[in-house]
Design a protein around this motif. Structure first.
Motif, PDB file in Angstrom:
ATOM      1  N   LEU A   8       0.779 -42.291  63.257  1.00  0.00           N
ATOM      2  CA  LEU A   8       1.569 -43.687  63.167  1.00  0.00           C
ATOM      3  C   LEU A   8       3.050 -42.991  63.238  1.00  0.00           C
ATOM      4  CD1 LEU A   8       2.131 -46.471  62.385  1.00  0.00           C
ATOM      5  CD2 LEU A   8       2.008 -45.669  60.082  1.00  0.00           C
ATOM      6  N   VAL A   9       3.876 -43.703  63.851  1.00  0.00           N
ATOM      7  CA  VAL A   9       5.126 -43.469  63.830  1.00  0.00           C
ATOM      8  C   VAL A   9       5.939 -44.831  63.407  1.00  0.00           C
ATOM      9  CG1 VAL A   9       7.439 -42.779  65.063  1.00  0.00           C
ATOM     10  CG2 VAL A   9       5.351 -41.526  65.391  1.00  0.00           C
ATOM     11  N   VAL A  10       6.898 -44.920  62.265  1.00  0.00           N
ATOM     12  CA  VAL A  10       7.625 -46.037  61.999  1.00  0.00           C
ATOM     13  C   VAL A  10       8.853 -45.599  61.989  1.00  0.00           C
ATOM     14  CG1 VAL A  10       7.940 -47.964  60.428  1.00  0.00           C
ATOM     15  CG2 VAL A  10       5.559 -46.961  60.572  1.00  0.00           C
ATOM     16  N   VAL A  11       9.630 -46.297  63.091  1.00  0.00           N
ATOM     17  CA  VAL A  11      11.076 -45.999  63.335  1.00  0.00           C
ATOM     18  C   VAL A  11      11.923 -47.117  63.403  1.00  0.00           C
ATOM     19  CG1 VAL A  11      10.784 -45.738  65.723  1.00  0.00           C
ATOM     20  CG2 VAL A  11      12.510 -44.483  64.801  1.00  0.00           C
ATOM     21  N   LYS A  12      13.082 -46.824  62.869  1.00  0.00           N
ATOM     22  CA  LYS A  12      14.250 -47.899  62.798  1.00  0.00           C
ATOM     23  C   LYS A  12      14.893 -47.424  64.235  1.00  0.00           C
ATOM     24  CE  LYS A  12      17.543 -49.878  59.698  1.00  0.00           C
ATOM     25  NZ  LYS A  12      18.251 -49.749  58.328  1.00  0.00           N
ATOM     26  N   GLU A  13      14.764 -48.768  64.930  1.00  0.00           N
ATOM     27  CA  GLU A  13      15.335 -48.365  66.383  1.00  0.00           C
ATOM     28  C   GLU A  13      16.797 -48.115  66.576  1.00  0.00           C
ATOM     29  OE1 GLU A  13      13.885 -50.923  69.927  1.00  0.00           O
ATOM     30  OE2 GLU A  13      13.478 -52.337  67.988  1.00  0.00           O
ATOM     31  N   GLU A  14      17.510 -48.716  65.645  1.00  0.00           N
ATOM     32  CA  GLU A  14      19.109 -48.104  65.634  1.00  0.00           C
ATOM     33  C   GLU A  14      19.339 -46.475  65.695  1.00  0.00           C
ATOM     34  OE1 GLU A  14      20.693 -50.499  62.421  1.00  0.00           O
ATOM     35  OE2 GLU A  14      20.872 -48.415  61.422  1.00  0.00           O
ATOM     36  N   ILE A  15      18.407 -45.781  65.085  1.00  0.00           N
ATOM     37  CA  ILE A  15      18.643 -44.328  65.295  1.00  0.00           C
ATOM     38  C   ILE A  15      18.396 -43.785  66.477  1.00  0.00           C
ATOM     39  CG2 ILE A  15      18.221 -44.189  62.736  1.00  0.00           C
ATOM     40  CD1 ILE A  15      15.512 -42.600  63.366  1.00  0.00           C
ATOM     41  N   LEU A  16      17.829 -44.354  67.645  1.00  0.00           N
ATOM     42  CA  LEU A  16      17.451 -43.655  68.671  1.00  0.00           C
ATOM     43  C   LEU A  16      18.482 -43.947  69.895  1.00  0.00           C
ATOM     44  CD1 LEU A  16      13.794 -45.189  68.603  1.00  0.00           C
ATOM     45  CD2 LEU A  16      14.282 -42.893  68.145  1.00  0.00           C
ATOM     46  N   GLY A  17      18.260 -42.956  70.793  1.00  0.00           N
ATOM     47  CA  GLY A  17      18.914 -42.899  71.953  1.00  0.00           C
ATOM     48  C   GLY A  17      20.494 -42.333  71.712  1.00  0.00           C
ATOM     49  N   LYS A  18      20.674 -41.291  70.588  1.00  0.00           N
ATOM     50  CA  LYS A  18      22.064 -40.893  70.294  1.00  0.00           C
ATOM     51  C   LYS A  18      21.887 -39.427  70.466  1.00  0.00           C
ATOM     52  CE  LYS A  18      22.938 -44.624  67.214  1.00  0.00           C
ATOM     53  NZ  LYS A  18      22.890 -45.081  65.910  1.00  0.00           N
ATOM     54  N   SER A  19      20.843 -38.873  70.973  1.00  0.00           N
ATOM     55  CA  SER A  19      20.767 -37.319  70.744  1.00  0.00           C
ATOM     56  C   SER A  19      21.443 -36.737  72.026  1.00  0.00           C
ATOM     57  CB  SER A  19      19.475 -36.951  70.904  1.00  0.00           C
ATOM     58  OG  SER A  19      18.742 -36.937  71.792  1.00  0.00           O
ATOM     59  N   ASP A  20      21.630 -37.571  73.082  1.00  0.00           N
ATOM     60  CA  ASP A  20      22.260 -36.987  74.312  1.00  0.00           C
ATOM     61  C   ASP A  20      21.326 -35.930  74.829  1.00  0.00           C
ATOM     62  OD1 ASP A  20      24.534 -38.350  74.760  1.00  0.00           O
ATOM     63  OD2 ASP A  20      25.593 -37.326  73.346  1.00  0.00           O
ATOM     64  N   ARG A  21      19.905 -35.885  74.680  1.00  0.00           N
ATOM     65  CA  ARG A  21      19.108 -34.903  75.114  1.00  0.00           C
ATOM     66  C   ARG A  21      18.242 -35.536  76.276  1.00  0.00           C
ATOM     67  NH1 ARG A  21      18.089 -30.204  72.148  1.00  0.00           N
ATOM     68  NH2 ARG A  21      18.978 -30.484  70.098  1.00  0.00           N
ATOM     69  N   THR A  22      17.638 -34.684  77.334  1.00  0.00           N
ATOM     70  CA  THR A  22      16.795 -35.127  78.374  1.00  0.00           C
ATOM     71  C   THR A  22      15.415 -35.238  77.514  1.00  0.00           C
ATOM     72  OG1 THR A  22      18.321 -34.188  79.934  1.00  0.00           O
ATOM     73  CG2 THR A  22      15.932 -35.029  80.576  1.00  0.00           C
ATOM     74  N   ILE A  23      14.772 -36.363  77.553  1.00  0.00           N
ATOM     75  CA  ILE A  23      13.586 -36.398  76.729  1.00  0.00           C
ATOM     76  C   ILE A  23      12.447 -36.513  77.815  1.00  0.00           C
ATOM     77  CG2 ILE A  23      12.197 -37.405  74.710  1.00  0.00           C
ATOM     78  CD1 ILE A  23      15.028 -38.351  73.729  1.00  0.00           C
TER      79      ILE A  23
END
Ligand SMILES: *Cc1c(COP(=O)(O)O)cnc(C)c1O
Length: 363
Positions: free
Chosen positions: A202-217
């Motif tokens: 299970l992963v529960v994540v607050k969407e606003e923290i995503l997309g900020k790392s500048d990494r290729t995932i």
């Protein structure tokens, strides 16, 4: 006869979860098909996934607060690297609290991605307490902690206040106690300790923290891709997810987290009171940091081991051998373990006292 199962994980689940999931393997929803032979994109399975995801947020009090629940694979161990891969900025750093073997494993993976600051560690005391005096670097991409240390029997009772995202490995105490879950930005947990069959994470994540790392995932490791695909980016672990749904439904019927927390506290109090009262036993964790899920304790005198092991085996108890890094015993009292099972263990501990006294008289 059903054992009193103290296994640390995989572990006991509610009896109705065993029964209903067994039935679904034979005939799912009276469809004439097994849950194991239908498409994960079928209407019936999509309904399972949707309800499980919604129930997670409902039970944690996170509905409508910008969080998403995902059922992924790879265990909590894959989250050790998915977290830095998604959240640690390129050339940035992350902060970790080292409270046990699992925390340490998370730190090892984070180091592969960048500077990993260990803000405090209780390793020198074999992790028998939770450090409290530390500062979290404000420029870190996130702070990572482990709410419950399954192996060492310690549990965080409060969490630091910080402006950076807080990530928590709750593998062994999720859904066991009331917390303000909005203080976390990402929570993860392997299913097999308090939720369901092994195979789902299970992963529960607050969407606003995503997309900020500048990494290729890589796609399969990208939380945003999993959210977009509604937790069906690839074939999910259908059976494990179904057992999670059944356990979450059971928990809701029990009255949710607040109700189960009361029972969990009664169980933990019953056992810890006996550990503290009985001169033959000693707890390994600092009292204030004791876990209500995993109680770790030792025999004061190892010569009583044979007698104790015989007594608990005869009483139908299973799975209380301690982890090799602590020794002694570990009683894991997850949500589904009934209070009666704890009473059986406590009675065995009292009985050992009688047996030891008798032997002293005869010697
Ligand atoms: C068991 C456990 C893990 C490892 O879980 P897997 O699903 O086997 O990878 C990680 N963290 C904690 C706190 C655990 O108890």
């Amino acid at each position: 006869m059903k054992k009193h199962n103290y296994s640390a994980g995989p572990c006991i689940l509610p009896q109705e979860v065993f029964e209903k999931s067994a039935q679904a393997v034979l005939d799912f929803n009276n469809s004439g098909l097994s849950i194991l032979e239908i498409s994960h994109r079928s209407k019936d399975f999509v309904a399972v996934m949707d309800e499980a995801r919604a129930l997670v947020l409902e039970l944690l009090g996170l509905e409508g607060k910008g969080y998403q629940a995902l059922f992924l694979q790879g265990g909590a161990s894959l989250e050790f690297l998915m977290v830095p891969q998604n959240l640690m900025k390129v050339d940035g750093k992350a902060a970790y609290l080292d409270t046990g073997t699992w925390a340490n494993n998370a730190i090892k993976e984070a180091k592969l991605f960048g500077e990993t600051v260990v803000v405090a560690s209780s390793a020198a005391e074999n992790y028998n307490y939770i450090p409290t005096e530390y500062t979290i670097p404000a420029e870190a991409s996130y702070f990572h902690c482990t709410s419950n240390n399954t192996i060492f029997g310690t549990q965080m009772k409060s969490f630091p206040k910080t402006d950076i995202p807080v990530v928590c490995d709750m593998s062994s105490d999720i859904f066991s106690r009331s917390l303000d879950f909005t203080q976390f930005d990402l929570i993860y947990a392997g299913a097999q300790k308090n939720m369901g069959a092994a195979g789902a994470t299970l992963v529960v994540v607050k969407e606003e923290i995503l997309g900020k790392s500048d990494r290729t995932i890589p796609s399969i490791l990208d939380y945003e891709k999993h959210i977009k695909a509604e937790s069906m980016y690839n074939t999910p672990s259908v059976f494990a997810v179904y057992t999670c749904l059944l356990t979450l439904q059971w928990l809701k019927n029990q009255g949710g987290i607040a109700a189960i927390e009361k029972i969990n506290e009664s169980k933990a109090n019953l056992l810890y009171n006996e550990i503290d009262r009985n001169p033959l036993f000693i707890g390994t964790a600092h009292t204030k940091d004791r876990s209500i899920m995993n109680a770790t304790f030792l025999l004061v005198d190892e010569k009583n081991q044979e007698a104790f092991d015989k007594l608990w085996k005869e009483a139908g108890i299973s799975g209380i051998a301690g982890h090799r890094s602590v020794g002694g015993y570990r009683a894991s009292m997850y949500n589904a373990l009934p209070l009666e099972s704890v009473q059986v263990l406590v009675d065995v501990m009292k009985k050992l006292e009688v047996v030891v006294k008798q032997n002293e008289v005869t010697v």
